[in-house]
Motif scaffolding. Structure first.
Motif, PDB file in Angstrom:
ATOM      1  N   ASN A  75       0.825  -1.206   0.000  1.00 38.50           N
ATOM      2  CA  ASN A  75       0.000   0.000   0.000  1.00 38.50           C
ATOM      3  C   ASN A  75       0.858   1.255   0.000  1.00 38.50           C
ATOM      4  OD1 ASN A  75      -2.363  -1.506   0.063  1.00 38.50           O
ATOM      5  ND2 ASN A  75      -2.486  -1.492   2.297  1.00 38.50           N
ATOM      6  N   LEU A  76       1.937   1.217   0.774  1.00 39.64           N
ATOM      7  CA  LEU A  76       2.823   2.378   0.857  1.00 39.64           C
ATOM      8  C   LEU A  76       3.532   2.620  -0.467  1.00 39.64           C
ATOM      9  CD1 LEU A  76       3.838   4.522   2.826  1.00 39.64           C
ATOM     10  CD2 LEU A  76       5.706   2.985   3.447  1.00 39.64           C
ATOM     11  N   VAL A  77       3.974   1.550  -1.124  1.00 39.42           N
ATOM     12  CA  VAL A  77       4.641   1.677  -2.424  1.00 39.42           C
ATOM     13  C   VAL A  77       3.679   2.249  -3.470  1.00 39.42           C
ATOM     14  CG1 VAL A  77       5.631   0.371  -4.345  1.00 39.42           C
ATOM     15  CG2 VAL A  77       6.368  -0.098  -2.000  1.00 39.42           C
ATOM     16  N   ASN A  78       2.449   1.750  -3.483  1.00 32.75           N
ATOM     17  CA  ASN A  78       1.459   2.269  -4.428  1.00 32.75           C
ATOM     18  C   ASN A  78       1.193   3.748  -4.190  1.00 32.75           C
ATOM     19  OD1 ASN A  78       0.965   0.040  -6.046  1.00 32.75           O
ATOM     20  ND2 ASN A  78      -0.637  -0.768  -4.714  1.00 32.75           N
ATOM     21  N   MET A  79       1.116   4.151  -2.917  1.00 29.94           N
ATOM     22  CA  MET A  79       0.872   5.563  -2.623  1.00 29.94           C
ATOM     23  C   MET A  79       2.059   6.415  -3.064  1.00 29.94           C
ATOM     24  SD  MET A  79      -1.527   7.493  -1.584  1.00 29.94           S
ATOM     25  CE  MET A  79      -2.599   6.381  -0.673  1.00 29.94           C
ATOM     26  N   TYR A  80       3.265   5.905  -2.864  1.00 33.44           N
ATOM     27  CA  TYR A  80       4.456   6.630  -3.336  1.00 33.44           C
ATOM     28  C   TYR A  80       4.398   6.817  -4.849  1.00 33.44           C
ATOM     29  CZ  TYR A  80       9.258   7.372  -4.847  1.00 33.44           C
ATOM     30  OH  TYR A  80      10.378   7.867  -5.460  1.00 33.44           O
ATOM     31  N   ARG A  81       3.996   5.777  -5.562  1.00 39.45           N
ATOM     32  CA  ARG A  81       3.921   5.871  -7.015  1.00 39.45           C
ATOM     33  C   ARG A  81       2.874   6.885  -7.462  1.00 39.45           C
ATOM     34  NH1 ARG A  81       4.096  -0.705  -8.039  1.00 39.45           N
ATOM     35  NH2 ARG A  81       6.380  -0.922  -7.940  1.00 39.45           N
ATOM     36  N   ARG A  82       1.791   7.025  -6.688  1.00 41.19           N
ATOM     37  CA  ARG A  82       0.771   8.015  -7.038  1.00 41.19           C
ATOM     38  C   ARG A  82       1.334   9.434  -6.986  1.00 41.19           C
ATOM     39  NH1 ARG A  82      -2.502   4.373  -3.821  1.00 41.19           N
ATOM     40  NH2 ARG A  82      -4.042   3.359  -5.185  1.00 41.19           N
ATOM     41  N   PHE A  83       2.119   9.708  -5.955  1.00 41.73           N
ATOM     42  CA  PHE A  83       2.602  11.071  -5.765  1.00 41.73           C
ATOM     43  C   PHE A  83       3.906  11.339  -6.522  1.00 41.73           C
ATOM     44  CE2 PHE A  83      -0.467  10.850  -2.385  1.00 41.73           C
ATOM     45  CZ  PHE A  83      -0.966  12.153  -2.321  1.00 41.73           C
ATOM     46  N   GLU A  84       4.636  10.292  -6.855  1.00 40.04           N
ATOM     47  CA  GLU A  84       5.861  10.467  -7.628  1.00 40.04           C
ATOM     48  C   GLU A  84       5.501  10.264  -9.108  1.00 40.04           C
ATOM     49  OE1 GLU A  84       9.320  10.550  -9.482  1.00 40.04           O
ATOM     50  OE2 GLU A  84       8.556   8.486  -9.348  1.00 40.04           O
ATOM     51  N   SER A  85       4.557  11.064  -9.562  1.00 41.88           N
ATOM     52  CA  SER A  85       4.012  10.895 -10.914  1.00 41.88           C
ATOM     53  C   SER A  85       4.908  11.567 -11.954  1.00 41.88           C
ATOM     54  CB  SER A  85       2.596  11.486 -10.996  1.00 41.88           C
ATOM     55  OG  SER A  85       2.614  12.854 -10.648  1.00 41.88           O
ATOM     56  N   ASP A  86       4.955  10.965 -13.138  1.00 40.73           N
ATOM     57  CA  ASP A  86       5.666  11.550 -14.280  1.00 40.73           C
ATOM     58  C   ASP A  86       4.618  12.021 -15.279  1.00 40.73           C
ATOM     59  OD1 ASP A  86       8.029  10.828 -13.064  1.00 40.73           O
ATOM     60  OD2 ASP A  86       8.255   8.972 -14.200  1.00 40.73           O
ATOM     61  N   GLU A  87       4.295  13.309 -15.199  1.00 38.71           N
ATOM     62  CA  GLU A  87       3.278  13.860 -16.088  1.00 38.71           C
ATOM     63  C   GLU A  87       3.860  14.108 -17.474  1.00 38.71           C
ATOM     64  OE1 GLU A  87       5.233  17.045 -13.641  1.00 38.71           O
ATOM     65  OE2 GLU A  87       4.128  15.213 -13.165  1.00 38.71           O
ATOM     66  N   VAL A  88       2.982  14.139 -18.481  1.00 38.92           N
ATOM     67  CA  VAL A  88       3.420  14.304 -19.869  1.00 38.92           C
ATOM     68  C   VAL A  88       2.834  15.595 -20.419  1.00 38.92           C
ATOM     69  CG1 VAL A  88       3.435  13.299 -22.177  1.00 38.92           C
ATOM     70  CG2 VAL A  88       3.514  11.809 -20.159  1.00 38.92           C
ATOM     71  N   ARG A  89       3.674  16.581 -20.596  1.00 34.18           N
ATOM     72  CA  ARG A  89       3.228  17.877 -21.111  1.00 34.18           C
ATOM     73  C   ARG A  89       3.170  17.867 -22.630  1.00 34.18           C
ATOM     74  NH1 ARG A  89       7.000  22.644 -19.863  1.00 34.18           N
ATOM     75  NH2 ARG A  89       7.075  21.765 -17.778  1.00 34.18           N
ATOM     76  N   ASP A  90       2.345  18.737 -23.178  1.00 32.46           N
ATOM     77  CA  ASP A  90       2.225  18.943 -24.631  1.00 32.46           C
ATOM     78  C   ASP A  90       1.844  17.673 -25.396  1.00 32.46           C
ATOM     79  OD1 ASP A  90       2.958  21.632 -24.304  1.00 32.46           O
ATOM     80  OD2 ASP A  90       5.089  21.133 -24.398  1.00 32.46           O
ATOM     81  N   ALA A  91       1.172  16.763 -24.726  1.00 27.96           N
ATOM     82  CA  ALA A  91       0.684  15.560 -25.411  1.00 27.96           C
ATOM     83  C   ALA A  91      -0.590  15.905 -26.187  1.00 27.96           C
ATOM     84  CB  ALA A  91       0.392  14.461 -24.396  1.00 27.96           C
ATOM     85  N   GLN A  92      -0.745  15.291 -27.351  1.00 24.44           N
ATOM     86  CA  GLN A  92      -1.927  15.523 -28.184  1.00 24.44           C
ATOM     87  C   GLN A  92      -2.984  14.461 -27.862  1.00 24.44           C
ATOM     88  OE1 GLN A  92      -0.849  15.805 -32.339  1.00 24.44           O
ATOM     89  NE2 GLN A  92       1.076  16.849 -31.852  1.00 24.44           N
TER      90      GLN A  92
END
Length: 398
Positions: A75-92
């Motif tokens: 559960n802790l690892v999953n929560m870390y992955r939620r907040f350590e997100s890699d967003e993708v800018r300028d995606a179409q």
């Protein structure tokens, strides 16, 4: 002077944060570190004339589905992955709806927002309307064409009796938002299946959705100060516990301007509730919250700004004396305008709703029965039953 300093500091932080995000995107691209991409559409809402859709394009960090026997570490690892997100800018991104294509570009946090005008009149037998969302292109090393998903937008039907706007934390599920340590334990060490709802909540909310016309089409809207990073957990929590589906209106999380300074609980919730009431000027609402934070004063301001639009308010008592006193004071100030009830449990709220003509009296017994079942499922009891399976109606709704 203080505001000038705050604005300048916000601008500097925004630029630094944006530059760092851009650097990290280029760095991951250069060394092929990006995970496969995904589209995360958020349940949204609209009208027969305009549909609002919001979502996000992110790297898929492999957050696993919740299970009853998940370890605290998982559960802790999953929560870390939620907040350590890699967003993708300028995606179409392309949205396909009613045979028409609509293009939109993600912002620097990976979000996309679009308002669509239906080409043909919507069929309002169902309150949910599907649209296809496709990732057309992203300047990311792991991008592959063909990534698609379905988004759902709620449109209340003309014969809906009223709408319901509900808080989540300490209203539906125990969060202990007034205690930082306990809140962290509840939030980070549990998942959508191990976080149990307050006793009787699912039955009470289903009774409000059913209303008195028996069509189960009264719309729900969930407004929370939780960040969008928590969307999948809250979405799954509602579904697992057979709580009526509804748009989840969460808050941006980050160092951007107005997210680091001054983006408080009260302003976010008030703005979202205001938008809902403005979108549906002919629909009145029931408001549900808790005494733990600022729900009562927020709802009081809503009542003042939209006279005649709020039917009643239910505030769950979190057993903090000074908070309960605040609710009682506001309730007295509202007397003769709107009834605000401080309730110990959902059964008390259900009885009032039945006496007020919002739900069938027969539903009160169902809430009582569900309350006892939920209590037996609570941690520390002899047995803990698996969550009830989703009803056909819930699956149909989204």
């Amino acid at each position: 002077m203080a505001n000038d300093w705050k604005n300048k500091a916000s601008q500097i932080i925004e630029k630094v944060d944006d530059s760092f995000d851009l650097f990290m995107q280029r760095f991951r691209n250069r060394f092929g570190l990006y995970k496969p991409l995904q589209i995360v559409p958020f349940r949204s809402y609209g009208t027969v004339n305009r549909l609002y859709l919001k979502g996000r394009v992110l790297a898929n960090k492999g957050i696993t589905s919740a299970a009853d026997n998940d370890t605290l570490l998982k559960n802790l690892v999953n929560m870390y992955r939620r907040f350590e997100s890699d967003e993708v800018r300028d995606a179409q991104v392309r949205i396909n709806f009613q045979g028409q294509e609509h293009a939109v570009i993600t912002d620097r946090e990976g979000y996309f927002v679009i308002n669509l005008e239906p080409k043909t009149p919507l069929q309002l037998e169902d309150i949910w309307h599907e649209m296809e969302v496709e990732l057309v292109h992203a300047d990311i090393s792991s991008f592959e064409p063909g990534i698609k998903t379905e988004a759902h937008v709620l449109v209340p039907p003309p014969d809906a009796e009223y709408g319901i706007i509900s808080d989540i934390d300490d209203t539906i599920v125990l969060t202990s938002a007034t205690d930082l340590l306990k809140m962290s334990q509840h939030t980070f060490l549990n998942n959508a299946r191990t976080r149990l709802p307050f006793a009787g909540v699912s039955a009470f909310y289903r009774s409000l959705q059913l209303g008195r016309n028996g069509k189960r089409n009264n719309p729900f809207f969930y407004v929370s100060s939780s960040p969008w990073n928590m969307y999948d957990l809250l979405h799954d929590f509602l579904d697992v516990n057979d709580i009526p589906a509804g748009p989840l209106l969460l808050r941006d999380f980050g160092l951007m301007q107005n997210k680091f300074f001054g983006a408080d609980h009260m302003s976010h919730k008030f703005k979202e509730i205001q938008n809902i009431l403005l979108t549906y000027p002919h629909l009145n609402f029931v408001l549900i919250g808790d005494s733990g934070q600022q729900d009562a004063p927020i709802y009081q301001e809503v009542i003042k700004k939209f006279p005649g639009r709020i039917i009643c308010v239910y505030i769950r008592d979190v057993n903090i004396e000074e908070r309960a006193q605040m609710v009682t004071t506001i309730s007295e100030e509202l007397k003769g305008t709107v009834e605000m009830l401080l309730v110990k449990d959902t059964a008390t709220a259900a009885k009032h709703a039945a006496d007020s003509g919002l739900i069938f009296h027969e539903e009160v017994q169902k809430v009582e029965e569900q309350k006892e079942i939920d209590k037996s499922d609570a941690p520390g009891t002899a047995t803990q039953q698996a969550p009830a399976p989703l009803s056909k109606d819930t699956k149909k709704r989204a």
